[in-house]
Motif scaffolding. Sequence first.
Motif, short mmCIF file in Angstrom:
data_model
loop_
_atom_site.label_atom_id
_atom_site.label_comp_id
_atom_site.label_asym_id
_atom_site.label_seq_id
_atom_site.Cartn_x
_atom_site.Cartn_y
_atom_site.Cartn_z
N UNK A 204 0.92 -1.07 -0.15
CA UNK A 204 -0.56 -0.18 -0.01
C UNK A 204 1.08 1.16 -0.10
N UNK A 205 1.85 1.81 -1.09
CA UNK A 205 2.51 2.94 -1.39
C UNK A 205 2.39 3.82 -0.48
N UNK A 206 3.32 4.46 -0.01
CA UNK A 206 2.10 6.06 0.20
C UNK A 206 4.06 6.45 1.32
N UNK A 207 3.72 7.83 0.85
CA UNK A 207 4.94 8.43 1.69
C UNK A 207 5.92 8.34 0.12
N UNK A 208 7.81 8.12 1.35
CA UNK A 208 8.41 7.77 0.68
C UNK A 208 8.85 5.62 -0.07
N UNK A 209 7.49 5.54 0.10
CA UNK A 209 7.58 3.79 -0.44
C UNK A 209 7.02 4.14 -1.66
#
Length: 649
Positions: A204-209
């Motif tokens: 679940x991609x978010x911010x720096x991922x």
Amino acid sequence: MRNMIYKARQKTGLVRHLFLFVSLASTSAVVAQPPPVNQPRPAPIMSRWEKQVTADNAWREYPRPQMARQQWQNLNGMWDYAITSKTAPAPTTYQGQILVPFAVESTLSKVTKSLTADQRLWYRKAISIPKEWGGQRVLVHFGAVDYECNLWVNGGLAGSHTGGSDSFSFDVTDFLKEGKNELVLGVLDPTSSGEQPRGKQLMNPQSIWYTPVSGIWQTVWLEPVPRQTYIEEVRLTPELDSGRVRVEALLDKPANNYTTAIRITALDGSQTVATTLVRAGRTAYLPISNPKLWSPDSPFLYNYKVELVTITDPFGDTPRNRRPRQDEALRTAYANATVTGTPLDAVTGYFAMRKISVGPGPVPNQPVLLLNNKFVFQNGPLDQGWWPAGLLTPPSEEGMAFEIDFLKKSGFNMLRKHIKVEPERYYYLCDKMGILVWQDMPSGFLEGQNESPGDQSEPIRRSKGKEQFELELRRMMNRLHNHPSIVTWVVHNEGWGQYDNERLAAWVKALDPSRTVNAASGWNDRNAGDFYDIHTYQEEPNAPEPKKDRVVVIGEFGGIGWPIEGHLWNPAMRNWGYQTYHSADTVLAAYKKKYAKIVDYYQKQALSAAVYTQTTDVEGEVNGLLTYDREVIKIPIETLRQIHAPLFK
């Protein structure tokens, strides 16, 4: 609560970065009961090179320029695909077609679907072997498959591999038949529910991922090799101070005789500059008189040719137990041997004469990084290598070359390849165009296997996890060893799965003493390796404290965010930077302010290197010098070059 803490401390770059790290921790902490997976969506923006990709032109270049043969067959293009439960047998019908070598989640794959840990991704391709390959063995090569895969050829299991960034091959000769042959590849990928090396992928991609990458994501190709034995590996190491290059040419199996030899030739263009013969399985040294040195300003490459040949026995009828054992006597005997017949196998490539080391600099008791025995400041960006429609797979060689050319013209002579391993042709471009590379090892961990800034001890890791990390680290080093552009191995990034840091730094140095080792870039220093490396995202970067036994570098700084309308991955989300501005003037002022400190540290404290975050925007990050689609250059190239110029005086 985290938002309140974040707002209260947003002036401090370390806490700002830590907040993002905590975001991952809170995500990975619920792996036992994962949230619903966000299905990837078609890329809302694309680079000009991604818009040009078709099934007919997707990655047609020869994939292994460091060890080339004349005959090969590219298998990139449309394959059948299916996604099933991981416990299901191989499918009899497939769901559609996928464009290889783009990951199933990517837009360029033409699928754009997630692969969860309880699913298996299947590929199927019909191939034919050219008649002129008759009498040879056939290898199938995979540039990289994320993460665990098995290959069946005409129903027989031909091989298995585990590792998301490794190139590998299988000998499929015995499985082949006349006419059409069927390849079936099954792939499992736990992504962030496993602790395997995966870089910045998150379910679940978010911010720096970022968006996960599963399945084939680098070129697939066939190659014929001689049936009896063939050259499997060539390792070249320049020894500048000795005026020679060390060559280790390895066959697919040992040659237990005295008549199998390797002939090695170094060339300047097409002009031979050195040649020698050596017994198979032994190290050779080629003297390079008056070597032309490789550097970012003059990236000169020598060509080489390695041939597998048969010679007359240099010791005639002398019994084995009376033959010389000394290396020099053996080397002389083989160098003067007579070659008979034509070469059994031959490969070509290139190498460079360059040296990276640590030595005294302009400030007493502060070592610096030396290139070819001279202090050269290393100025580079943090380079993530992600693309909006291709994800980890670049769209083309032209797209990669554009980025490197942009960086060179902007006054960068280095880049830090951030927890990603690129296709081999990327490093070929770095070698050819002239840019230094710090190569990170991709990180991987679960909650409880990470550190926070200031931690005094490292979490322990399971033997299984350590074994896989170290296996993939060694594979990365072996695969990329010949590239002169790579000057530094980065073992760990911040506290992301960091363990046994001192041991691993010493191990990497022992495996490759020809390069420098950055044991831990940022956060918790363990007094290991050649570098003392800090990350400082303050508006004015901090200076690393002096070190008598290591070079001092700033492994990450900058992070100036500028969200540009029409070039955002998702305009509805918070597009963030470590500091965010909304005009060209404020961005430029912030950049000048940061680099003024870097110049000051270089001139007064012998700072050896600095890594600016970052080359491009990536998904929700807008810290790039370029937008994610590579269409907008946020600070003019000539302005960047002028700002960086004092670092090279």
